[in-house]
Design a protein around this motif. Structure first.
Motif, PDB file in Angstrom:
ATOM      1  N   LEU A   1       8.424   3.783  11.256  1.00 13.86           N
ATOM      2  CA  LEU A   1       7.559   4.959  11.347  1.00 13.86           C
ATOM      3  C   LEU A   1       8.374   6.241  11.283  1.00 13.86           C
ATOM      4  O   LEU A   1       7.980   7.218  10.630  1.00 13.86           O
ATOM      5  CB  LEU A   1       6.739   4.907  12.639  1.00 13.86           C
ATOM      6  CG  LEU A   1       5.618   3.858  12.685  1.00 13.86           C
ATOM      7  CD1 LEU A   1       5.026   3.767  14.077  1.00 13.86           C
ATOM      8  CD2 LEU A   1       4.528   4.196  11.665  1.00 13.86           C
TER       9      LEU A   1
ATOM     10  N   THR B   1       8.021   8.959   8.364  1.00 14.19           N
ATOM     11  CA  THR B   1       7.590  10.310   8.742  1.00 14.19           C
ATOM     12  C   THR B   1       8.448  11.377   8.065  1.00 14.19           C
ATOM     13  O   THR B   1       7.964  12.472   7.765  1.00 14.19           O
ATOM     14  CB  THR B   1       7.627  10.473  10.272  1.00 14.19           C
ATOM     15  OG1 THR B   1       6.771   9.487  10.860  1.00 14.19           O
ATOM     16  CG2 THR B   1       7.130  11.849  10.700  1.00 14.19           C
TER      17      THR B   1
ATOM     18  N   GLU C   1       8.989   1.247  15.370  1.00 11.55           N
ATOM     19  CA  GLU C   1       9.193   2.679  15.548  1.00 11.55           C
ATOM     20  C   GLU C   1      10.209   3.205  14.532  1.00 11.55           C
ATOM     21  O   GLU C   1      10.091   4.333  14.044  1.00 11.55           O
ATOM     22  CB  GLU C   1       9.684   2.965  16.975  1.00 11.55           C
ATOM     23  CG  GLU C   1       8.622   2.768  18.040  1.00 11.55           C
ATOM     24  CD  GLU C   1       7.447   3.730  17.891  1.00 11.55           C
ATOM     25  OE1 GLU C   1       7.668   4.878  17.451  1.00 11.55           O
ATOM     26  OE2 GLU C   1       6.312   3.318  18.185  1.00 11.55           O
TER      27      GLU C   1
ATOM     28  N   ILE D   1       0.692   7.730   6.414  1.00 14.66           N
ATOM     29  CA  ILE D   1       1.095   7.847   7.822  1.00 14.66           C
ATOM     30  C   ILE D   1      -0.058   8.412   8.656  1.00 14.66           C
ATOM     31  O   ILE D   1      -0.349   7.918   9.759  1.00 14.66           O
ATOM     32  CB  ILE D   1       2.347   8.748   7.952  1.00 14.66           C
ATOM     33  CG1 ILE D   1       3.595   7.992   7.478  1.00 14.66           C
ATOM     34  CG2 ILE D   1       2.540   9.214   9.383  1.00 14.66           C
ATOM     35  CD1 ILE D   1       4.053   6.897   8.416  1.00 14.66           C
TER      36      ILE D   1
ATOM     37  N   ILE E   1      -4.822   3.712  14.560  1.00 14.06           N
ATOM     38  CA  ILE E   1      -4.312   3.395  15.895  1.00 14.06           C
ATOM     39  C   ILE E   1      -5.182   4.052  16.966  1.00 14.06           C
ATOM     40  O   ILE E   1      -5.536   3.429  17.981  1.00 14.06           O
ATOM     41  CB  ILE E   1      -2.847   3.852  16.039  1.00 14.06           C
ATOM     42  CG1 ILE E   1      -1.930   3.022  15.122  1.00 14.06           C
ATOM     43  CG2 ILE E   1      -2.381   3.732  17.490  1.00 14.06           C
ATOM     44  CD1 ILE E   1      -1.876   1.557  15.430  1.00 14.06           C
ATOM     45  N   GLU E   2      -5.545   5.320  16.752  1.00 12.92           N
ATOM     46  CA  GLU E   2      -6.411   6.045  17.697  1.00 12.92           C
ATOM     47  C   GLU E   2      -7.786   5.396  17.792  1.00 12.92           C
ATOM     48  O   GLU E   2      -8.345   5.242  18.884  1.00 12.92           O
ATOM     49  CB  GLU E   2      -6.556   7.501  17.256  1.00 12.92           C
ATOM     50  CG  GLU E   2      -5.309   8.346  17.446  1.00 12.92           C
ATOM     51  CD  GLU E   2      -5.474   9.754  16.900  1.00 12.92           C
ATOM     52  OE1 GLU E   2      -6.617  10.116  16.536  1.00 12.92           O
ATOM     53  OE2 GLU E   2      -4.469  10.471  16.814  1.00 12.92           O
TER      54      GLU E   2
ATOM     55  N   TYR F   1      -2.615   5.783   9.139  1.00 15.45           N
ATOM     56  CA  TYR F   1      -2.129   4.787  10.091  1.00 15.45           C
ATOM     57  C   TYR F   1      -2.386   5.242  11.525  1.00 15.45           C
ATOM     58  O   TYR F   1      -2.942   4.494  12.342  1.00 15.45           O
ATOM     59  CB  TYR F   1      -0.630   4.544   9.879  1.00 15.45           C
ATOM     60  CG  TYR F   1       0.010   3.724  10.981  1.00 15.45           C
ATOM     61  CD1 TYR F   1      -0.129   2.342  11.009  1.00 15.45           C
ATOM     62  CD2 TYR F   1       0.731   4.343  12.009  1.00 15.45           C
ATOM     63  CE1 TYR F   1       0.434   1.593  12.029  1.00 15.45           C
ATOM     64  CE2 TYR F   1       1.300   3.593  13.028  1.00 15.45           C
ATOM     65  CZ  TYR F   1       1.149   2.229  13.035  1.00 15.45           C
ATOM     66  OH  TYR F   1       1.708   1.487  14.049  1.00 15.45           O
ATOM     67  N   TYR F   2      -2.019   6.474  11.850  1.00 18.50           N
ATOM     68  CA  TYR F   2      -2.196   6.973  13.216  1.00 18.50           C
ATOM     69  C   TYR F   2      -3.680   7.125  13.579  1.00 18.50           C
ATOM     70  O   TYR F   2      -4.069   6.918  14.733  1.00 18.50           O
ATOM     71  CB  TYR F   2      -1.450   8.296  13.401  1.00 18.50           C
ATOM     72  CG  TYR F   2       0.039   8.114  13.618  1.00 18.50           C
ATOM     73  CD1 TYR F   2       0.518   7.426  14.724  1.00 18.50           C
ATOM     74  CD2 TYR F   2       0.966   8.603  12.701  1.00 18.50           C
ATOM     75  CE1 TYR F   2       1.874   7.226  14.920  1.00 18.50           C
ATOM     76  CE2 TYR F   2       2.337   8.408  12.886  1.00 18.50           C
ATOM     77  CZ  TYR F   2       2.775   7.718  14.004  1.00 18.50           C
ATOM     78  OH  TYR F   2       4.121   7.517  14.197  1.00 18.50           O
ATOM     79  N   LYS F   3      -4.491   7.428  12.583  1.00 16.24           N
ATOM     80  CA  LYS F   3      -5.932   7.516  12.831  1.00 16.24           C
ATOM     81  C   LYS F   3      -6.496   6.138  13.186  1.00 16.24           C
ATOM     82  O   LYS F   3      -7.322   6.007  14.106  1.00 16.24           O
ATOM     83  CB  LYS F   3      -6.649   8.074  11.601  1.00 16.24           C
ATOM     84  CG  LYS F   3      -8.137   8.325  11.831  1.00 16.24           C
ATOM     85  CD  LYS F   3      -8.786   8.969  10.620  1.00 16.24           C
ATOM     86  CE  LYS F   3     -10.271   9.234  10.886  1.00 16.24           C
ATOM     87  NZ  LYS F   3     -10.931   9.867   9.712  1.00 16.24           N
TER      88      LYS F   3
END
Length: 257
Positions: free
Chosen positions: A24, A28, A21, A39, A46-47, A42-44
């Motif tokens: 990240l 960010t 965290e 970034i 994870i989803e 990365y979050y895409k």
């Protein structure tokens, strides 16, 4: 610290299994557009992974009641009921409760490379796997539906361990084991999906071997289905030993390869 990492290093860090965290949060706040793009990617990912795991757990609902009581459940599927040439191939797969086969799906929905990748994963993780082959002669003798049932039964009997229950895709297997018959089971059950991949990859490899014996028919590409190349070769060279004589248009061909 601003620009502490290069874009290349950040890409490598975000591709790791576990990203802290703290990292990240630090990334960010990085003002560089390249970092913001990484970034977002990365979050895409994870989803997408979370959605994949959620779908995976939904596919376990048929197996879970047996796994919760330490009972073995086998998924069974077939491939090759429709082709004019080659066998019907069935597979039975028994998976452990703690498997991580997140991407297993109906084999028809997967690319060749993804099927090969999942084939290896299933072989690595399964408790037991059995493949059975129903010959063109069996198909001609019994009809394709019954030949498939008999071949499925063979794949169950060849398992090293006997399952307490069978999940099967739209067929009834003539064995004395309780079973649940599912329409489009390879998309609903994890075990049936795994069996569909094992059966598909096994049959595709077999048809590629046959293509070396009968190169004119293009079996490595059409898997024995009635493509234009296949039908032209059938007319020109005649039927082979792996053709299903009871299937139209093979029935009308009197010439032998």
């Amino acid at each position: 610290m601003k620009n502490k990492y290069t874009i290349k290093v950040i890409k490598e860090l975000l591709n790791q299994e576990n990203v802290s965290e703290e990292l990240l949060e630090e990334l960010t706040s990085d003002p560089r557009l390249g970092v913001k793009k990484l970034i977002a990617q990365y979050y895409k990912r994870i989803e997408q992974k979370a959605a994949l795991i959620e779908k995976f757990h939904k596919k376990e609902f048929l197996e879970k009641p047996y796994w919760d009581h330490d009972l073995l459940v086998a998924g069974v599927d077939e491939v090759g009921r429709g082709p004019l040439a080659g066998p019907v191939v069935t597979a039975a797969v028994i998976l452990p409760p703690n498997n991580t086969l997140y991407e297993v799906d109906d084999s028809k929905k997967l690319s060749i490379s993804k099927r090969d990748e999942l084939y290896k994963q299933i072989c690595d993780q399964a408790l037991d796997i059995s493949v059975a082959v129903g010959s063109p002669q069996l198909i001609d003798q019994e009809n394709i539906y019954h030949a498939t049932e008999l071949t499925m039964a063979q794949s169950i009997r060849r398992l090293y361990v006997k399952p307490a229950h069978i999940l099967v895709d739209a067929m009834t297997i003539p064995v004395d084991i309780a079973q649940t018959k599912l329409i489009k089971g390879d998309a609903k059950s994890l075990s049936i999906g795994a069996a569909s991949i094992i059966a598909k990859v096994s049959r595709d490899r077999l048809m590629t071997m046959y293509s070396h014996l009968y190169p004119e028919f293009g079996f490595e590409n059409n898997d024995g289905y009635g493509t234009k190349q296949h039908l032209q070769a059938l007319d020109e060279f005649g039927r082979t030993k792996i053709h299903r004589l009871s299937f139209s248009p093979v029935r009308k061909i009197n010439k032998f390869y």
